[in-house]
Structure formats: C-alpha cells, structure tokens
Design an enzyme around this catalytic site. Structure first.
Site, PDB file in Angstrom:
ATOM      1  N   HIS A 120      -3.157   6.114   4.968  1.00 28.74           N
ATOM      2  CA  HIS A 120      -1.711   6.267   5.155  1.00 28.74           C
ATOM      3  C   HIS A 120      -1.291   7.641   4.635  1.00 28.74           C
ATOM      4  CE1 HIS A 120      -1.527   2.155   6.257  1.00 28.74           C
ATOM      5  NE2 HIS A 120      -0.733   1.668   5.323  1.00 28.74           N
TER       6      HIS A 120
ATOM      7  N   CYS B 115       0.816  -1.233   0.000  1.00 30.86           N
ATOM      8  CA  CYS B 115       0.000   0.000   0.000  1.00 30.86           C
ATOM      9  C   CYS B 115       0.840   1.270   0.000  1.00 30.86           C
ATOM     10  CB  CYS B 115      -0.939  -0.005   1.200  1.00 30.86           C
ATOM     11  SG  CYS B 115      -0.160  -0.537   2.731  1.00 30.86           S
TER      12      CYS B 115
HETATM   13  P1  NAP Z   1      -7.148  -9.740   8.101  1.00 33.62           P
HETATM   14  O1  NAP Z   1      -8.198  -8.720   8.362  1.00 33.62           O
HETATM   15  O2  NAP Z   1      -6.425 -10.335   9.242  1.00 33.62           O
HETATM   16  O3  NAP Z   1      -7.812 -10.928   7.224  1.00 33.62           O
HETATM   17  C1  NAP Z   1      -7.100 -12.083   6.876  1.00 33.62           C
HETATM   18  C2  NAP Z   1      -7.936 -12.913   5.911  1.00 33.62           C
HETATM   19  O4  NAP Z   1      -7.141 -14.006   5.449  1.00 33.62           O
HETATM   20  C3  NAP Z   1      -9.164 -13.506   6.558  1.00 33.62           C
HETATM   21  O5  NAP Z   1     -10.187 -13.573   5.602  1.00 33.62           O
HETATM   22  C4  NAP Z   1      -8.700 -14.921   6.928  1.00 33.62           C
HETATM   23  O6  NAP Z   1      -9.744 -15.843   6.989  1.00 33.62           O
HETATM   24  C5  NAP Z   1      -7.861 -15.220   5.702  1.00 33.62           C
HETATM   25  N1  NAP Z   1      -6.910 -16.308   5.958  1.00 33.62           N
HETATM   26  C6  NAP Z   1      -5.912 -16.344   6.851  1.00 33.62           C
HETATM   27  N2  NAP Z   1      -5.283 -17.532   6.781  1.00 33.62           N
HETATM   28  C7  NAP Z   1      -5.897 -18.231   5.822  1.00 33.62           C
HETATM   29  C8  NAP Z   1      -5.718 -19.543   5.285  1.00 33.62           C
HETATM   30  N3  NAP Z   1      -4.762 -20.366   5.744  1.00 33.62           N
HETATM   31  N4  NAP Z   1      -6.551 -19.952   4.309  1.00 33.62           N
HETATM   32  C9  NAP Z   1      -7.528 -19.140   3.860  1.00 33.62           C
HETATM   33  N5  NAP Z   1      -7.752 -17.900   4.320  1.00 33.62           N
HETATM   34  C10 NAP Z   1      -6.939 -17.456   5.301  1.00 33.62           C
HETATM   35  O7  NAP Z   1      -6.019  -9.171   7.146  1.00 33.62           O
HETATM   36  P2  NAP Z   1      -6.154  -8.099   5.951  1.00 33.62           P
HETATM   37  O8  NAP Z   1      -5.840  -6.765   6.468  1.00 33.62           O
HETATM   38  O9  NAP Z   1      -7.427  -8.309   5.237  1.00 33.62           O
HETATM   39  O10 NAP Z   1      -4.914  -8.507   5.059  1.00 33.62           O
HETATM   40  C11 NAP Z   1      -4.811  -9.772   4.448  1.00 33.62           C
HETATM   41  C12 NAP Z   1      -3.543  -9.833   3.642  1.00 33.62           C
HETATM   42  O11 NAP Z   1      -3.621  -8.883   2.579  1.00 33.62           O
HETATM   43  C13 NAP Z   1      -2.266  -9.439   4.397  1.00 33.62           C
HETATM   44  O12 NAP Z   1      -1.730 -10.547   5.103  1.00 33.62           O
HETATM   45  C14 NAP Z   1      -1.375  -8.976   3.303  1.00 33.62           C
HETATM   46  O13 NAP Z   1      -0.710 -10.049   2.701  1.00 33.62           O
HETATM   47  C15 NAP Z   1      -2.354  -8.360   2.310  1.00 33.62           C
HETATM   48  N6  NAP Z   1      -2.412  -6.889   2.472  1.00 33.62           N
HETATM   49  C16 NAP Z   1      -1.807  -6.166   1.559  1.00 33.62           C
HETATM   50  C17 NAP Z   1      -1.798  -4.810   1.667  1.00 33.62           C
HETATM   51  C18 NAP Z   1      -1.039  -4.020   0.696  1.00 33.62           C
HETATM   52  O14 NAP Z   1      -0.189  -3.298   1.118  1.00 33.62           O
HETATM   53  N7  NAP Z   1      -1.324  -4.099  -0.590  1.00 33.62           N
HETATM   54  C19 NAP Z   1      -2.419  -4.166   2.708  1.00 33.62           C
HETATM   55  C20 NAP Z   1      -3.066  -4.938   3.648  1.00 33.62           C
HETATM   56  C21 NAP Z   1      -3.049  -6.311   3.514  1.00 33.62           C
HETATM   57  P3  NAP Z   1     -10.387 -16.367   8.380  1.00 33.62           P
HETATM   58  O15 NAP Z   1     -11.571 -15.482   8.657  1.00 33.62           O
HETATM   59  O16 NAP Z   1     -10.824 -17.746   8.031  1.00 33.62           O
HETATM   60  O17 NAP Z   1      -9.337 -16.304   9.415  1.00 33.62           O
HETATM   61  O1  3JN Z   2       1.230  -2.416   7.462  1.00 37.04           O
HETATM   62  C1  3JN Z   2       0.680  -1.892   6.503  1.00 37.04           C
HETATM   63  O2  3JN Z   2       0.204  -0.751   6.555  1.00 37.04           O
HETATM   64  C2  3JN Z   2       0.592  -2.616   5.227  1.00 37.04           C
HETATM   65  C3  3JN Z   2       0.760  -4.074   5.456  1.00 37.04           C
HETATM   66  C4  3JN Z   2       0.856  -4.934   4.505  1.00 37.04           C
HETATM   67  C5  3JN Z   2       1.078  -6.339   4.782  1.00 37.04           C
HETATM   68  C6  3JN Z   2       0.700  -6.877   6.006  1.00 37.04           C
HETATM   69  C7  3JN Z   2       0.956  -8.216   6.281  1.00 37.04           C
HETATM   70  C8  3JN Z   2       1.586  -9.012   5.367  1.00 37.04           C
HETATM   71  C9  3JN Z   2       1.695  -7.146   3.835  1.00 37.04           C
HETATM   72  C10 3JN Z   2       2.023  -6.583   2.498  1.00 37.04           C
HETATM   73  O3  3JN Z   2       1.100  -6.440   1.716  1.00 37.04           O
HETATM   74  O4  3JN Z   2       3.172  -6.287   2.214  1.00 37.04           O
HETATM   75  C11 3JN Z   2       1.963  -8.476   4.145  1.00 37.04           C
HETATM   76  C12 3JN Z   2       2.653  -9.366   3.182  1.00 37.04           C
HETATM   77  O5  3JN Z   2       1.980  -9.927   2.350  1.00 37.04           O
HETATM   78  O6  3JN Z   2       3.873  -9.524   3.296  1.00 37.04           O
END
Ligand code: NAP
Ligand code: 3JN
Length: 349
Positions: A244, A131
């Site tokens: 952010h 992000c």
């Molecule tokens: P979150 O609110 O903690 O949600 C995590 C999601 O992943 C939930 O739906 C969870 O399902 C699911 N999950 C976890 N382990 C799993 C598994 N083994 N199999 C299937 N589903 C699983 O986190 P979030 O903020 O949505 O973020 C999720 C991910 O998106 C992060 O870890 C990161 O990689 C990515 N992300 C990227 C950005 C970016 O910078 N582009 C920003 C934020 C997040 P359950 O309900 O079943 O636990």
């Molecule tokens: O911390 C933030 O503001 C952005 C977080 C992103 C994030 C959180 C957990 C795992 C990432 C990501 O998208 O880089 C990951 C990950 O996939 O490594």
C-alpha cells in the site's frame, strides 16, 4: 501455561494473511511449542505449509481453544466477533486482525512502534489496526511527538492483496484476459481493477465516506490517544498486488522543516527514510513488498501553509499491515509476560 509451553493457533490459516502469519512466526523464531492452523469447515483436513513440513487445518468451533495460550485471528470480523469470546473464555489471549474489536473500549488497538504501553491493560482481546492506519502511524507518531500534528489529509493507493486471495486471483485473471482480447470477468470489486483505480474501498457510509476511510480516522485517534488530531482520508484501490502507498499531508503545531522531519524519521523504529529527489530515490510498492519496514520518501514542506509537510509512505500491507504487526504484538505479550486472562467470561456476557 508457562513460557516453556506455548500453544499458538492461527485462525484463518488458509487465507492470504493467515499464511503470512505462519511464515512470520517461523521467520522470527516465535517461541511456540506448538502451532495450530484453524479455518472453516470448507478447508478442514487440508494442509498449509509451516517450517519444513505442513499443518493439517482444523475446523474452527467454539471448543477449539482449550489448551491454547494465544490465538492470532485473521478470518474476518464476523468470525472474530463470534469466536474470540470463546477463545478468551478458554484462557486464550486473542490478537485479532479484523475490525470487530478495534473500537471496543475493552480492547487495546496496538502498533508496537507507536503504543506498546496499551498492551498492559488488555483483557483478553488485542486488536490489530487496519493496514492503512498502521503504516501511516508508524511514520506520523514520531512527527507528532516532535511537532504536534493538528491535521492529516491522506490519500491511499491500496494493493488488491488487502482484499484477500480472491482479489489477487481476480487481478491476475483480468490482466491475462485483457492481453488475450477477452472480456475481463468482474466479481470481487464493483468494477474492473486491471488497468484501473477504484475510489471505493469497502462500503459507503451515511457521510459518503467509505468504511475504510472512517477506519483510518477513528483508529488514528484511538491509537494516538489524542482526539485533537483531525484526519480526513480518501482510500483508493489500485492494480498492484502487494504494498500500500499513501500520500500524506500534515499540519503541525510547531514548525518542522523537511530536513528536521528526515532527521526525526531516520531515528524512528520500524521506519526507513528513502528520500533523495536528485537521485530519483523514493519508496515504491515493488520495493516494500516482502519487507518488514515502513518506507518514507518525498518529504517536503507544504508551501501553502506555515507548518505543513507532505510525505509518501509505503509498506507491505500483508506483512506490517497485518501479519507482522500481529506477531510483533504476540512477541510483546510473551516478553512482558502478559499471556493471561483475568476475566475469562468478560466478552461472553
Ligand atoms: P482471505 O484470503 O479471504 O482468507 C480468509 C480466511 O478466513 C480463510 O482462512 C478462511 O478459511 C477463513 N474463514 C472465513 N470464514 C471463516 C469461518 N466462518 N470460520 C473459520 N475461518 C473462516 O482473507 P485475508 O486477506 O487473509 O483476510 C482475512 C481477514 O483479515 C479479513 O477479513 C480482515 O478482517 C483481516 N485483514 C486485516 C487487514 C488489516 O488491515 N489489518 C488486512 C487484511 C485482512 P477457509 O479456507 O476455510 O475459507
Ligand atoms: O482493503 C484493504 O486493503 C485492507 C482490508 C482490510 C479488511 C478487509 C476485510 C474486512 C478489513 C480490516 O481489517 O479492516 C476487514 C474487517 O475486518 O473489517
């Protein structure tokens, strides 16, 4: 598969980003004939809101993707690493929100306003950048095209929603506890986040930078396809729920005045210039939350070097920083007729 039948799966549909993905697909009238919600066994059978109704959450397994054309993954790096290859193997194109595939040479890393051309060479997995990188590059790309950026010094002020639902709940709980004279419970972050700033996002690496900081450095070079651009970052978690903010200093090859930079950015896709010091106009997280654009203000010349600018850049980290960027990529895949996989077993080998 054809454009008249387009089955889309959201993996991580119960999470902060997954829910926003469903909302974004709906708001933008994404041409899906069916949308599926997938998550872990923990939440299988529960429901998530979609359109006027709800979707029943299915458990993610290696067999989940038969008959699915497109999967938007947002369930963490290890889930993407394990399951995205099976999706591709089933002929399903993956847009992955995690860091798992971002630096893999086979996977384009795409911000639609910046490098949409990179999609043309996808092999089944397209990575969504971090992000903090996304909002920085939406603003820096037009300036790079205009004046050639040599160096970037960025400091971020990142909202807790970037860490997921548990962190949103933690800030909310700590604020309530402190107003009630109770000891705040600390579980998601190493220290209290309420009324505090943490100069650590993710783990520390051998060079003493954090993983989040090095994501900004490495992803910028890959997306701009320009290793001459030098980036140094300090990423900080602040007690803000959504949005952010970034303080960005750039040094350019060619001189760009603040007025010229404002003119360039006023025409840039996805950017809103909100910059009038005399009226105290500058973007803030509270303005960006819930919005699609990247906002820029405080545009001024760096008086310590010949060709330098300072900028303040704000965006909704869950929308443009994650869900919206992924859906925009999906829209381009449909528009450019790129929803096919030529080597289904490439990532399983
Ligand atoms: P979150 O609110 O903690 O949600 C995590 C999601 O992943 C939930 O739906 C969870 O399902 C699911 N999950 C976890 N382990 C799993 C598994 N083994 N199999 C299937 N589903 C699983 O986190 P979030 O903020 O949505 O973020 C999720 C991910 O998106 C992060 O870890 C990161 O990689 C990515 N992300 C990227 C950005 C970016 O910078 N582009 C920003 C934020 C997040 P359950 O309900 O079943 O636990
Ligand atoms: O911390 C933030 O503001 C952005 C977080 C992103 C994030 C959180 C957990 C795992 C990432 C990501 O998208 O880089 C990951 C990950 O996939 O490594």
């Amino acid at each position: 598969m054809g454009q008249d039948s387009l089955v889309v799966a959201v993996v991580g549909a119960t999470g902060a980003v997954g829910r926003e993905m469903l909302k974004t697909l709906e708001q933008r009238n994404f041409p899906a004939t069916r949308v599926r919600a997938l998550a872990s066994a923990r939440s299988a059978g529960s429901v998530v809101p979609y359109m006027d109704g709800e979707l029943t959450v299915e458990e993610l397994t290696t067999d989940s993707f038969k008959g699915t054309d497109l999967a938007l993954f947002s369930a963490g790096g290890s889930t993407s690493e394990k399951f995205a290859p099976y999706a591709v193997n089933a002929g399903c194109v993956v847009v992955d929100n995690s860091s798992a595939w971002r630096m893999d040479e086979r996977c384009p890393l795409v911000v639609p306003e910046v490098n949409p051309h990179a999609l043309e060479r996808h092999k089944g997995i397209i990575a969504n950048p971090n992000c903090s990188t996304i909002q920085m590059l939406v603003v820096l790309k037009p300036l790079h095209d205009a004046a050639g950026i040599k160096r970037v010094v960025v400091s971020t002020y990142q909202a807790v929603s970037g860490t997921g639902q548990k962190a949103i709940d933690e800030l909310d709980r700590q604020v309530r506890q402190m107003f009630n004279m109770q000891e705040p419970e600390v579980s998601v972050y190493p220290y209290r986040i309420a009324f505090n700033c943490l100069p650590q996002i993710d783990v520390f690496l051998d060079n003493d930078y954090t993983k989040e900081e090095m994501k900004m450095v490495n992803e910028t070079v890959k997306i701009l396809e320009d290793p001459t651009v030098r980036v140094t970052a300090t990423t900080v978690r602040v007690p803000v729920f959504y949005g952010h903010s970034e303080s960005i200093n750039i040094e350019t090859a060619k001189k760009l005045t603040a007025a010229e930079a404002r003119a360039v950015l006023s025409k840039a896709p996805g950017v809103v210039v909100y910059d009038n010091p005399s009226l105290k106009y500058y973007p803030m997280a509270i303005d960006a939350a819930g919005e699609d654009e990247v906002f820029v203000g405080r545009i001024r010349e760096d008086e310590t070097i010949d060709n330098g600018l300072n900028l303040w850049v704000v965006a909704d980290n869950i929308r443009k920083g994650a869900a919206l960027n992924a859906v925009q990529i999906a829209e381009l895949l449909v528009e450019k007729n790129l929803l096919s996989v030529k080597e289904p077993d490439l990532f399983l080998r």
